[in-house]
Write a protein that holds these residues in place. Structure first.
Motif, PDB file in Angstrom:
ATOM      1  N   VAL A 139       9.315  -1.999  -4.614  1.00 29.10           N
ATOM      2  CA  VAL A 139       8.494  -1.488  -5.702  1.00 29.10           C
ATOM      3  C   VAL A 139       8.458   0.039  -5.671  1.00 29.10           C
ATOM      4  O   VAL A 139       8.637   0.691  -6.695  1.00 29.10           O
ATOM      5  CB  VAL A 139       7.059  -2.053  -5.625  1.00 29.10           C
ATOM      6  N   LYS A 140       8.225   0.603  -4.502  1.00 31.62           N
ATOM      7  CA  LYS A 140       8.165   2.059  -4.337  1.00 31.62           C
ATOM      8  C   LYS A 140       8.623   2.424  -2.939  1.00 31.62           C
ATOM      9  O   LYS A 140       8.443   1.668  -1.989  1.00 31.62           O
ATOM     10  CB  LYS A 140       6.740   2.573  -4.517  1.00 31.62           C
ATOM     11  N   THR A 141       9.200   3.608  -2.840  1.00 34.26           N
ATOM     12  CA  THR A 141       9.509   4.166  -1.528  1.00 34.26           C
ATOM     13  C   THR A 141       8.788   5.506  -1.427  1.00 34.26           C
ATOM     14  O   THR A 141       8.586   6.203  -2.419  1.00 34.26           O
ATOM     15  CB  THR A 141      11.021   4.363  -1.323  1.00 34.26           C
ATOM     16  N   ASN A 142       8.385   5.818  -0.219  1.00 38.35           N
ATOM     17  CA  ASN A 142       7.676   7.072   0.065  1.00 38.35           C
ATOM     18  C   ASN A 142       6.497   7.285  -0.877  1.00 38.35           C
ATOM     19  O   ASN A 142       6.320   8.357  -1.443  1.00 38.35           O
ATOM     20  CB  ASN A 142       8.641   8.260   0.027  1.00 38.35           C
ATOM     21  N   TYR A 143       5.676   6.251  -1.023  1.00 35.19           N
ATOM     22  CA  TYR A 143       4.488   6.327  -1.876  1.00 35.19           C
ATOM     23  C   TYR A 143       3.464   7.241  -1.205  1.00 35.19           C
ATOM     24  O   TYR A 143       3.091   7.042  -0.062  1.00 35.19           O
ATOM     25  CB  TYR A 143       3.887   4.941  -2.091  1.00 35.19           C
ATOM     26  N   ARG A 144       3.018   8.232  -1.949  1.00 34.73           N
ATOM     27  CA  ARG A 144       2.045   9.192  -1.424  1.00 34.73           C
ATOM     28  C   ARG A 144       0.713   9.064  -2.146  1.00 34.73           C
ATOM     29  O   ARG A 144       0.675   8.923  -3.362  1.00 34.73           O
ATOM     30  CB  ARG A 144       2.541  10.628  -1.615  1.00 34.73           C
ATOM     31  N   HIS A 168      -3.596  10.645  -1.416  1.00 37.38           N
ATOM     32  CA  HIS A 168      -4.269  11.691  -0.654  1.00 37.38           C
ATOM     33  C   HIS A 168      -4.615  11.222   0.765  1.00 37.38           C
ATOM     34  O   HIS A 168      -5.030  12.020   1.587  1.00 37.38           O
ATOM     35  CB  HIS A 168      -5.502  12.217  -1.401  1.00 37.38           C
ATOM     36  N   PHE A 169      -4.390   9.951   1.074  1.00 38.18           N
ATOM     37  CA  PHE A 169      -4.609   9.434   2.428  1.00 38.18           C
ATOM     38  C   PHE A 169      -3.357   9.526   3.298  1.00 38.18           C
ATOM     39  O   PHE A 169      -3.442   9.409   4.511  1.00 38.18           O
ATOM     40  CB  PHE A 169      -5.063   7.971   2.374  1.00 38.18           C
ATOM     41  N   GLY A 170      -2.197   9.687   2.675  1.00 31.60           N
ATOM     42  CA  GLY A 170      -0.951   9.755   3.430  1.00 31.60           C
ATOM     43  C   GLY A 170       0.185   9.096   2.673  1.00 31.60           C
ATOM     44  O   GLY A 170       0.138   8.981   1.451  1.00 31.60           O
ATOM     45  N   GLU A 171       1.184   8.655   3.408  1.00 31.47           N
ATOM     46  CA  GLU A 171       2.397   8.101   2.805  1.00 31.47           C
ATOM     47  C   GLU A 171       2.753   6.753   3.424  1.00 31.47           C
ATOM     48  O   GLU A 171       2.612   6.555   4.625  1.00 31.47           O
ATOM     49  CB  GLU A 171       3.565   9.063   3.026  1.00 31.47           C
ATOM     50  N   VAL A 172       3.214   5.845   2.562  1.00 25.48           N
ATOM     51  CA  VAL A 172       3.764   4.553   2.989  1.00 25.48           C
ATOM     52  C   VAL A 172       5.267   4.622   2.761  1.00 25.48           C
ATOM     53  O   VAL A 172       5.718   5.054   1.697  1.00 25.48           O
ATOM     54  CB  VAL A 172       3.152   3.387   2.171  1.00 25.48           C
ATOM     55  N   ASP A 173       6.034   4.190   3.740  1.00 23.82           N
ATOM     56  CA  ASP A 173       7.490   4.265   3.625  1.00 23.82           C
ATOM     57  C   ASP A 173       8.021   3.382   2.502  1.00 23.82           C
ATOM     58  O   ASP A 173       8.809   3.832   1.676  1.00 23.82           O
ATOM     59  CB  ASP A 173       8.155   3.882   4.950  1.00 23.82           C
ATOM     60  N   ILE A 174       7.593   2.113   2.478  1.00 26.87           N
ATOM     61  CA  ILE A 174       8.091   1.169   1.472  1.00 26.87           C
ATOM     62  C   ILE A 174       6.947   0.263   1.019  1.00 26.87           C
ATOM     63  O   ILE A 174       6.185  -0.239   1.850  1.00 26.87           O
ATOM     64  CB  ILE A 174       9.231   0.281   2.044  1.00 26.87           C
ATOM     65  N   ILE A 175       6.865   0.068  -0.290  1.00 21.80           N
ATOM     66  CA  ILE A 175       5.994  -0.967  -0.843  1.00 21.80           C
ATOM     67  C   ILE A 175       6.929  -1.955  -1.520  1.00 21.80           C
ATOM     68  O   ILE A 175       7.770  -1.576  -2.338  1.00 21.80           O
ATOM     69  CB  ILE A 175       4.973  -0.403  -1.852  1.00 21.80           C
ATOM     70  N   ALA A 176       6.797  -3.225  -1.139  1.00 19.27           N
ATOM     71  CA  ALA A 176       7.705  -4.253  -1.649  1.00 19.27           C
ATOM     72  C   ALA A 176       6.914  -5.486  -2.068  1.00 19.27           C
ATOM     73  O   ALA A 176       5.738  -5.620  -1.744  1.00 19.27           O
ATOM     74  CB  ALA A 176       8.717  -4.630  -0.565  1.00 19.27           C
ATOM     75  N   LYS A 177       7.583  -6.358  -2.798  1.00 17.19           N
ATOM     76  CA  LYS A 177       7.005  -7.657  -3.168  1.00 17.19           C
ATOM     77  C   LYS A 177       7.818  -8.728  -2.456  1.00 17.19           C
ATOM     78  O   LYS A 177       9.042  -8.737  -2.504  1.00 17.19           O
ATOM     79  CB  LYS A 177       7.081  -7.881  -4.673  1.00 17.19           C
ATOM     80  N   ASP A 178       7.095  -9.625  -1.800  1.00 13.59           N
ATOM     81  CA  ASP A 178       7.686 -10.803  -1.175  1.00 13.59           C
ATOM     82  C   ASP A 178       7.015 -11.982  -1.856  1.00 13.59           C
ATOM     83  O   ASP A 178       5.900 -12.371  -1.502  1.00 13.59           O
ATOM     84  CB  ASP A 178       7.418 -10.806   0.325  1.00 13.59           C
ATOM     85  N   GLY A 179       7.649 -12.502  -2.905  1.00  9.70           N
ATOM     86  CA  GLY A 179       7.002 -13.506  -3.743  1.00  9.70           C
ATOM     87  C   GLY A 179       5.837 -12.857  -4.460  1.00  9.70           C
ATOM     88  O   GLY A 179       6.001 -11.840  -5.121  1.00  9.70           O
ATOM     89  N   ASP A 180       4.635 -13.396  -4.263  1.00 14.02           N
ATOM     90  CA  ASP A 180       3.465 -12.805  -4.917  1.00 14.02           C
ATOM     91  C   ASP A 180       2.660 -11.906  -3.963  1.00 14.02           C
ATOM     92  O   ASP A 180       1.553 -11.500  -4.279  1.00 14.02           O
ATOM     93  CB  ASP A 180       2.562 -13.894  -5.507  1.00 14.02           C
ATOM     94  N   ILE A 183       2.152  -8.393  -1.897  1.00 15.44           N
ATOM     95  CA  ILE A 183       2.527  -6.976  -1.821  1.00 15.44           C
ATOM     96  C   ILE A 183       2.607  -6.620  -0.349  1.00 15.44           C
ATOM     97  O   ILE A 183       1.670  -6.862   0.413  1.00 15.44           O
ATOM     98  CB  ILE A 183       1.512  -6.087  -2.552  1.00 15.44           C
ATOM     99  N   VAL A 184       3.738  -6.042   0.046  1.00 22.14           N
ATOM    100  CA  VAL A 184       3.993  -5.739   1.449  1.00 22.14           C
ATOM    101  C   VAL A 184       4.107  -4.225   1.626  1.00 22.14           C
ATOM    102  O   VAL A 184       4.917  -3.581   0.963  1.00 22.14           O
ATOM    103  CB  VAL A 184       5.285  -6.427   1.952  1.00 22.14           C
ATOM    104  N   PHE A 185       3.277  -3.695   2.512  1.00 18.03           N
ATOM    105  CA  PHE A 185       3.317  -2.280   2.861  1.00 18.03           C
ATOM    106  C   PHE A 185       4.096  -2.194   4.170  1.00 18.03           C
ATOM    107  O   PHE A 185       3.722  -2.817   5.167  1.00 18.03           O
ATOM    108  CB  PHE A 185       1.905  -1.725   3.016  1.00 18.03           C
ATOM    109  N   VAL A 186       5.201  -1.457   4.130  1.00 19.54           N
ATOM    110  CA  VAL A 186       6.132  -1.454   5.262  1.00 19.54           C
ATOM    111  C   VAL A 186       6.202  -0.070   5.902  1.00 19.54           C
ATOM    112  O   VAL A 186       6.482   0.930   5.232  1.00 19.54           O
ATOM    113  CB  VAL A 186       7.554  -1.874   4.812  1.00 19.54           C
ATOM    114  N   GLU A 187       5.959  -0.043   7.191  1.00 16.39           N
ATOM    115  CA  GLU A 187       6.155   1.169   7.987  1.00 16.39           C
ATOM    116  C   GLU A 187       7.509   1.036   8.661  1.00 16.39           C
ATOM    117  O   GLU A 187       7.805   0.008   9.293  1.00 16.39           O
ATOM    118  CB  GLU A 187       5.041   1.308   9.037  1.00 16.39           C
TER     119      GLU A 187
END
Length: 121
Positions: free
Chosen positions: A33-38, A40-52, A54-58
């Motif tokens: 869904v997104k990479t390097n999502y920023r 004001h709290f910081g950054e997530v490397d990858i946001i993805a969907k696994d079926g329904d 939402i997965v936040f991936v470091e």
């Protein structure tokens, strides 16, 4: 190695690792869904969907084993930051009731290890 060169190498290694992790997740059927999502709290490397879900991936990448397992760098402080970023993202996207989880993808010496549901909110 000079400090500027060392910092460039670390950033380069991190970006290459994130690209490999995204490719790996796509091959497993995840939708990136997104990479390097920023926020004001910081950054997530990858946001993805696994079926329904939402997965936040470091993504943690290491070129050697001198600093321990890459996933060991995802400490309590890092997890707290991820919770805040995830909550902010879900609220902004109008998905505050969505299923979500936190995965870690560690890459060490070219080997990929996907830690599914590495920690929870």
């Amino acid at each position: 190695m000079q400090i500027a060169q060392k910092n460039f190498y670390k950033k380069f290694l991190g970006r290459v690792g994130e690209e490999k992790a995204a490719e790996f997740l796509r091959a497993k059927g995840y939708k990136i869904v997104k990479t390097n999502y920023r926020s004001h709290f910081g950054e997530v490397d990858i946001i993805a969907k696994d079926g329904d879900t939402i997965v936040f991936v470091e993504v943690k990448t290491r070129s050697g084993d001198g600093y321990g397992a890459p996933s060991e760098a995802v400490d309590y402080k890092k997890r707290e930051k991820y919770f805040r970023i995830a909550t902010d993202y879900l609220m902004r996207e109008g998905q505050s009731d969505a299923n979500c989880r936190f995965d870690v993808v560690e890459i060490e010496k070219g080997e990929i290890n996907h830690i599914f549901d590495a920690f929870s909110m």
